[in-house]
Design a protein around this motif. Structure first.
Motif, PDB file in Angstrom:
ATOM      1  N   GLU A   1       0.845  -1.450  -0.022  1.00 54.62           N
ATOM      2  CA  GLU A   1      -0.030   0.096  -0.067  1.00 54.62           C
ATOM      3  C   GLU A   1       0.908   1.192   0.057  1.00 54.62           C
ATOM      4  O   GLU A   1       1.816   1.250   0.726  1.00 54.62           O
TER       5      GLU A   1
ATOM      6  N   ARG B 114       1.957  -7.708   4.499  1.00 54.81           N
ATOM      7  CA  ARG B 114       1.422  -6.247   4.107  1.00 54.81           C
ATOM      8  C   ARG B 114       2.217  -5.329   4.418  1.00 54.81           C
ATOM      9  O   ARG B 114       2.734  -5.327   5.534  1.00 54.81           O
TER      10      ARG B 114
ATOM     11  N   ARG C 241       3.303  -1.021   4.288  1.00 51.92           N
ATOM     12  CA  ARG C 241       2.680  -0.004   3.911  1.00 51.92           C
ATOM     13  C   ARG C 241       3.865   1.245   3.969  1.00 51.92           C
ATOM     14  O   ARG C 241       4.451   1.399   4.768  1.00 51.92           O
TER      15      ARG C 241
ATOM     16  N   GLU D 253      -5.633   3.467  10.070  1.00 48.53           N
ATOM     17  CA  GLU D 253      -5.226   2.000   9.713  1.00 48.53           C
ATOM     18  C   GLU D 253      -4.389   1.569  10.850  1.00 48.53           C
ATOM     19  O   GLU D 253      -4.483   0.300  10.948  1.00 48.53           O
TER      20      GLU D 253
ATOM     21  N   TRP E 182       5.611  -1.269   8.379  1.00 53.70           N
ATOM     22  CA  TRP E 182       5.318   0.228   7.723  1.00 53.70           C
ATOM     23  C   TRP E 182       6.844   0.983   7.572  1.00 53.70           C
ATOM     24  O   TRP E 182       7.710   0.727   8.096  1.00 53.70           O
TER      25      TRP E 182
ATOM     26  N   ASP F 228      -0.841   0.548  -5.956  1.00 55.18           N
ATOM     27  CA  ASP F 228      -0.904  -0.552  -4.898  1.00 55.18           C
ATOM     28  C   ASP F 228      -1.200  -1.987  -5.528  1.00 55.18           C
ATOM     29  O   ASP F 228      -1.735  -1.884  -6.609  1.00 55.18           O
TER      30      ASP F 228
END
Length: 172
Positions: free
Chosen positions: A22, A72, A74, A87, A103, A118
């Motif tokens: 993302e 995931r 980000r 989030e 992150w 993304d």
């Protein structure tokens, strides 16, 4: 590009890995509008998030239980937006469901070649690009099985992942 399956079909097809990158600071996903408004009001709790993400959590849990690594990453601007704070508040639910989440501050991603959108990458072979309007609304996604595109996405994800901070150590 090929027809885009549902997230259930996409994640259920994974045998080894499902990774998601993302890169936006704001998403205006219609399904999140009510919960985001509640979060902004200060009355939101993790139980509200659990109710909102219940189906997603079940899907991720079922995929992770089959031994598929679900990760995931980000990339976020700092200071982070309110949406990223939201989030971040939700992310413990992703982790409980079986996702690993990291992150990366955007300034630390400057040397990483990234695709323009993304994406989800399934088993290093199938890519679902999630496109968004300038205002953050989801628009028509695309799929690709082109090995060069999959390799770019895999390389980008791994570079971000290796530079990123695990969720429990990232502060917003």
């Amino acid at each position: 590009m090929r027809q885009v399956p549902s997230f259930d079909e996409l994640l259920s097809s994974a045998t080894r890995s499902a990774v998601h990158l993302e890169m936006r600071d704001v998403y205006a996903v219609v399904e999140e509008a009510g919960e985001l408004k509640l979060w902004r009001s200060g009355r939101w709790t993790l139980d509200d998030g659990r109710r909102a993400l219940g189906e997603w959590m079940e899907l991720v849990a079922s995929v992770a239980k089959r031994g598929v690594a679900v990760r995931r990453a980000r990339i976020v601007s700092e200071p982070v937006t309110d949406y990223i704070k939201y989030e971040h508040a939700l992310t413990p639910l992703n982790v409980r469901a079986g996702e690993e989440v990291r992150w990366l501050p955007r300034r630390q991603a400057l040397g990483i070649p990234l695709p323009a959108a993304d994406f989800w990458l399934i088993d290093d072979r199938l890519v679902r690009f999630n496109h968004f309007s300038g205002a953050g609304e989801a628009v028509e996604p695309e799929m690709s099985e082109d090995p060069k595109i999959a390799a770019l996405c895999s390389s980008a994800f791994e570079a971000v992942w290796n530079a990123a901070v695990p969720h429990d150590k990232f502060e917003v």
